[in-house]
Design an enzyme around this catalytic site. Structure first.
Site, PDB file in Angstrom:
ATOM      1  CD  GLU A  56     -13.278  30.645   6.059  1.00 18.27           C
ATOM      2  OE1 GLU A  56     -13.483  30.132   7.303  1.00 18.27           O
ATOM      3  OE2 GLU A  56     -13.631  31.915   5.787  1.00 18.27           O
ATOM      4  CG  ASP A  57     -15.904  28.564   9.216  1.00 11.87           C
ATOM      5  OD1 ASP A  57     -15.728  29.271   8.214  1.00 11.87           O
ATOM      6  OD2 ASP A  57     -16.763  29.019  10.243  1.00 11.87           O
ATOM      7  NE  ARG A  74     -16.704  30.901  17.691  1.00  9.94           N
ATOM      8  CZ  ARG A  74     -16.883  31.401  16.402  1.00  9.94           C
ATOM      9  NH1 ARG A  74     -16.720  30.687  15.581  1.00  9.94           N
ATOM     10  NH2 ARG A  74     -16.902  32.781  16.432  1.00  9.94           N
ATOM     11  CG  PHE A 116     -27.072  30.157  10.343  1.00 14.56           C
ATOM     12  CD1 PHE A 116     -26.141  31.041   9.634  1.00 14.56           C
ATOM     13  CD2 PHE A 116     -26.725  29.607  11.619  1.00 14.56           C
ATOM     14  CE1 PHE A 116     -25.050  31.524  10.415  1.00 14.56           C
ATOM     15  CE2 PHE A 116     -25.772  30.398  12.360  1.00 14.56           C
ATOM     16  CZ  PHE A 116     -24.803  31.305  11.728  1.00 14.56           C
ATOM     17  CG  ASP A 127     -22.790  31.880   3.289  1.00 12.74           C
ATOM     18  OD1 ASP A 127     -23.890  31.255   2.490  1.00 12.74           O
ATOM     19  OD2 ASP A 127     -23.320  32.699   3.966  1.00 12.74           O
TER      20      ASP A 127
HETATM   21  P1  IMP Z   1     -18.686  34.132   3.063  1.00 14.92           P
HETATM   22  O1  IMP Z   1     -17.835  35.431   3.249  1.00 14.92           O
HETATM   23  O2  IMP Z   1     -20.229  34.555   2.973  1.00 14.92           O
HETATM   24  O3  IMP Z   1     -18.395  33.237   2.249  1.00 14.92           O
HETATM   25  O4  IMP Z   1     -18.941  33.404   4.559  1.00 14.92           O
HETATM   26  C1  IMP Z   1     -17.972  33.056   5.276  1.00 14.92           C
HETATM   27  C2  IMP Z   1     -18.035  33.141   6.611  1.00 14.92           C
HETATM   28  O5  IMP Z   1     -19.281  33.034   7.188  1.00 14.92           O
HETATM   29  C3  IMP Z   1     -17.427  31.756   7.325  1.00 14.92           C
HETATM   30  O6  IMP Z   1     -16.255  31.670   7.463  1.00 14.92           O
HETATM   31  C4  IMP Z   1     -18.348  31.724   8.645  1.00 14.92           C
HETATM   32  O7  IMP Z   1     -17.626  32.096   9.640  1.00 14.92           O
HETATM   33  C5  IMP Z   1     -19.342  32.542   8.235  1.00 14.92           C
HETATM   34  N1  IMP Z   1     -20.799  31.603   7.928  1.00 14.92           N
HETATM   35  C6  IMP Z   1     -21.382  31.585   6.707  1.00 14.92           C
HETATM   36  N2  IMP Z   1     -22.425  30.379   6.736  1.00 14.92           N
HETATM   37  C7  IMP Z   1     -22.582  30.199   8.092  1.00 14.92           C
HETATM   38  C8  IMP Z   1     -23.238  29.320   8.860  1.00 14.92           C
HETATM   39  O8  IMP Z   1     -24.254  28.642   8.056  1.00 14.92           O
HETATM   40  N3  IMP Z   1     -23.057  28.896  10.245  1.00 14.92           N
HETATM   41  C9  IMP Z   1     -21.807  29.593  10.710  1.00 14.92           C
HETATM   42  N4  IMP Z   1     -21.302  30.537  10.279  1.00 14.92           N
HETATM   43  C10 IMP Z   1     -21.325  30.930   8.706  1.00 14.92           C
END
Ligand code: IMP
Length: 174
Positions: free
Chosen positions: A98-99, A165, A152, A102
């Site tokens: 994963e990237d 990206r 962010f 969050d």
């Molecule tokens: P989560 O489900 O809230 O953990 O979010 C995961 C997804 O939200 C990641 O795979 C990202 O695609 C997106 N995301 C969360 N934080 C950021 C950020 O700071 N920048 C860009 N994308 C984010």
């Protein structure tokens, strides 16, 4: 958000150095056992591509697409599978790439999905970034590159409204 408003959080050199360290750890752990690497599109595309180049076991790469973000910088709070077609993962070492973690909702959705559908040999979750402070689930990545605070971030796969990206670094709006 404009490119000239961005400040560098992690440079290309820092990212590449950390990826090599993560890969070294994984090479030790898996000891040449075969791994199925699952890249979560679109954000993890750069990270997954660079990470697997340093892995020295037999690798099969899979790509799935999930979506949780609404417009801009706000998460919708709901994860939906855009394309989650996967081969048989029974008895496989699965490495999810994963990237960023969050809230952790995406990570939880994915690990639950894999564990509910397959009896894997192992399931590990690897994220380049870990925004621990925003977590609403009890998920922790097995591997992460860098912990970040509640910013962010964009670049190196991460986007704002589909842009940025392609940056080689990770930045944030000052
Ligand atoms: P989560 O489900 O809230 O953990 O979010 C995961 C997804 O939200 C990641 O795979 C990202 O695609 C997106 N995301 C969360 N934080 C950021 C950020 O700071 N920048 C860009 N994308 C984010």
């Amino acid at each position: 958000m404009k490119i000239d408003e961005l400040k560098v959080l992690f440079s290309e050199e820092q990212i590449q150095k950390r990826i090599k360290e993560l890969a070294d750890e994984m090479n030790k752990l898996y000891k040449k056992e075969e791994v199925t690497a699952i890249c979560v599109l679109k954000g993890a595309v750069m990270f997954a591509a660079d990470l697997v180049k340093h892995l020295d076991m037999p690798i099969q790469m899979e790509f799935i697409r999930l979506s949780s973000y609404g417009a801009g910088t706000t998460t919708s709070g709901k994860v939906h599978a855009v394309d989650i077609s996967l081969p048989d993962l029974n008895n496989k070492n699965v490495l999810i790439i994963e990237d960023i973690v969050d809230t952790g909702l995406t990570a939880k959705f994915l690990t639950d999905f894999i564990n509910n559908n397959f009896k894997t040999k192992s399931t590990k979750f690897c994220s380049l970034l870990d925004k621990k402070i925003s977590r609403v689930t009890d998920i922790e990545p097995d591997y992460f590159g860098f912990e970040i605070d509640n910013k962010f971030v964009v670049g190196y796969g991460l986007d704002f409204d589909g842009y940025f990206r392609n940056l080689r670094y990770i930045g944030y709006k000052n």
